[in-house]
Design a protein around this motif. Structure first.
Motif, mmCIF file in Angstrom:
data_model
loop_
_atom_site.group_PDB
_atom_site.id
_atom_site.type_symbol
_atom_site.label_atom_id
_atom_site.label_comp_id
_atom_site.label_asym_id
_atom_site.label_seq_id
_atom_site.Cartn_x
_atom_site.Cartn_y
_atom_site.Cartn_z
ATOM 1 N N ARG A 199 -66.598 52.915 -38.797
ATOM 2 C CA ARG A 199 -66.447 51.454 -38.726
ATOM 3 C C ARG A 199 -66.624 50.813 -40.092
ATOM 4 O O ARG A 199 -65.966 49.823 -40.416
ATOM 5 N N VAL A 200 -67.501 51.381 -40.897
ATOM 6 C CA VAL A 200 -67.762 50.804 -42.223
ATOM 7 C C VAL A 200 -66.642 51.136 -43.205
ATOM 8 O O VAL A 200 -66.187 50.273 -43.959
ATOM 9 N N PHE A 201 -66.176 52.397 -43.183
ATOM 10 C CA PHE A 201 -65.243 52.859 -44.210
ATOM 11 C C PHE A 201 -63.821 53.091 -43.710
ATOM 12 O O PHE A 201 -62.947 53.440 -44.492
ATOM 13 N N LEU A 217 -73.776 58.060 -35.458
ATOM 14 C CA LEU A 217 -73.803 57.871 -36.908
ATOM 15 C C LEU A 217 -72.410 57.991 -37.496
ATOM 16 O O LEU A 217 -72.014 57.199 -38.370
ATOM 17 N N LEU A 218 -71.648 58.983 -37.027
ATOM 18 C CA LEU A 218 -70.281 59.162 -37.515
ATOM 19 C C LEU A 218 -69.403 57.973 -37.132
ATOM 20 O O LEU A 218 -68.573 57.514 -37.928
ATOM 21 N N ARG A 256 -81.896 54.917 -42.100
ATOM 22 C CA ARG A 256 -82.202 56.075 -42.946
ATOM 23 C C ARG A 256 -81.282 57.248 -42.642
ATOM 24 O O ARG A 256 -80.754 57.887 -43.552
ATOM 25 N N GLN A 257 -81.096 57.573 -41.373
ATOM 26 C CA GLN A 257 -80.244 58.709 -41.029
ATOM 27 C C GLN A 257 -78.804 58.469 -41.448
ATOM 28 O O GLN A 257 -78.117 59.393 -41.889
ATOM 29 N N GLY A 258 -78.344 57.252 -41.337
ATOM 30 C CA GLY A 258 -76.990 56.940 -41.789
ATOM 31 C C GLY A 258 -76.839 57.105 -43.281
ATOM 32 O O GLY A 258 -75.810 57.602 -43.760
ATOM 33 N N ARG A 259 -77.860 56.716 -44.039
ATOM 34 C CA ARG A 259 -77.811 56.878 -45.494
ATOM 35 C C ARG A 259 -77.824 58.356 -45.876
ATOM 36 O O ARG A 259 -77.106 58.781 -46.781
ATOM 37 N N LEU A 260 -78.660 59.140 -45.189
ATOM 38 C CA LEU A 260 -78.701 60.579 -45.464
ATOM 39 C C LEU A 260 -77.370 61.242 -45.125
ATOM 40 O O LEU A 260 -76.869 62.083 -45.871
ATOM 41 N N LEU A 312 -66.580 68.671 -40.728
ATOM 42 C CA LEU A 312 -66.470 67.270 -41.137
ATOM 43 C C LEU A 312 -66.183 67.179 -42.628
ATOM 44 O O LEU A 312 -66.681 67.989 -43.415
ATOM 45 N N ARG A 313 -65.388 66.197 -42.984
ATOM 46 C CA ARG A 313 -65.142 65.938 -44.406
ATOM 47 C C ARG A 313 -64.970 64.448 -44.600
ATOM 48 O O ARG A 313 -64.230 63.802 -43.862
ATOM 49 N N LEU A 314 -65.651 63.928 -45.595
ATOM 50 C CA LEU A 314 -65.539 62.514 -45.924
ATOM 51 C C LEU A 314 -64.284 62.299 -46.770
ATOM 52 O O LEU A 314 -64.128 62.905 -47.827
ATOM 53 N N CYS A 315 -63.405 61.455 -46.306
ATOM 54 C CA CYS A 315 -62.115 61.232 -46.978
ATOM 55 C C CYS A 315 -62.135 59.883 -47.690
ATOM 56 O O CYS A 315 -61.736 58.853 -47.133
ATOM 57 N N LEU A 316 -62.627 59.895 -48.901
ATOM 58 C CA LEU A 316 -62.631 58.702 -49.757
ATOM 59 C C LEU A 316 -62.024 59.117 -51.096
ATOM 60 O O LEU A 316 -62.715 59.208 -52.118
ATOM 61 N N PRO A 317 -60.731 59.406 -51.117
ATOM 62 C CA PRO A 317 -60.115 60.059 -52.280
ATOM 63 C C PRO A 317 -60.181 59.263 -53.575
ATOM 64 O O PRO A 317 -60.205 59.847 -54.653
#
Length: 253
Positions: free
Chosen positions: A82-84, A76-77, A34-38, A95-100
């Motif tokens: 590891r996943v992405f 969690l990070l 759950r925390q990872g999804r959030l 923090l910034r998610l880098c999925l351009p």
């Protein structure tokens, strides 16, 4: 289930059930609970800015213990990386998610409603139809069911408004196209009056669609319902635009 058959290699559905598809394969099951999804959802929603680490912690735990944030957040990070990919989450203090190249349903719905409203303004009804439905279907799925946080409520509020705007475009397109699509305009108008009983646009679309179906008497009843609602709730009368429509319908009887 697949989110689409082609296009970007990473597709993210945030509304409804969280679904993440990479190269045609679902990977959301790899997130750390759950925390990872959030965490993933919050970073996706804010992926176009640097998010302070403390803000992320508050989004996940409301009143986090500063001394325990790193111990709870770092695993969690690490799992997200590891996943992405190792460069998917950038930064330390921010923090910034880098999925351009990712496709995200919330962003697609926001773009779709702008296209729909632009097409309605130009009276290009056929071009308005598809984007209106795209935005509507996304908004109707809801957001993070069962979760409760201020940032979640804010997005739900935005989706509720998006749904109303999409219904308005859908109703306008149905009216403009006419024929068998008038039934769609009636349905959209009824939904608008139910979801936003003080928003006059829904009543006007419903009145026009019913009149176009030669149900003028029913259209006049809708005006009566609006008048009663506004009088009881706010002590006011319908707007000049709505009164003018009512006068035109009366003259047609």
């Amino acid at each position: 289930m697949t989110l689409a058959s082609s296009d970007p290699r990473l597709r993210v559905q945030l509304c409804g059930t969280l679904a993440i598809e990479r190269d045609g394969q679902r990977v959301d099951g790899l997130l750390p609970g759950r925390q990872g999804r959030l965490l993933f959802t919050y970073l996706v929603v804010n992926r176009h800015r640097q998010v302070p680490r403390g803000e992320v912690a508050e989004a996940l735990w409301r009143e986090p213990d500063p001394a325990a944030v790193d111990a709870r957040l770092n695993p969690l990070l690490s799992k997200l990386r590891r996943v992405f990919g190792g460069d998917a989450v950038d930064g330390r203090s921010t923090l910034r998610l880098c999925l351009p190249d990712a496709w995200v349903d919330l962003e697609a719905a926001a773009e779709a409603i702008h296209r729909a409203e632009s097409s309605v303004a130009q009276q290009d009804w056929s071009r308005a139809w598809g984007p209106a439905l795209t935005a509507l279907f996304t908004a109707e799925r809801g957001f993070l069911p069962g979760e409760d946080a201020l940032w979640i409520d804010e997005i739900r509020h935005e989706l509720a408004e998006l749904r109303l705007r999409a219904l308005e475009c859908y109703a306008a397109a149905g009216l403009g196209l006419g024929g068998t699509e008038l039934a769609a305009a009636v349905r959209a108008g009824r939904q608008l009056t139910r979801l936003a009983p003080l928003r006059e646009s829904g009543y006007r679309y419903l009145m026009q669609a019913l009149a176009a179906q030669e149900n003028v008497a029913e259209a006049l009843c809708v005006y009566g319902q609006l008048s009663e609602c506004l009088r009881d709730q706010l002590g006011v009368s319908p707007s000049p635009a709505t009164r003018e429509l009512h006068a035109r319908l009366l003259a047609a009887t």
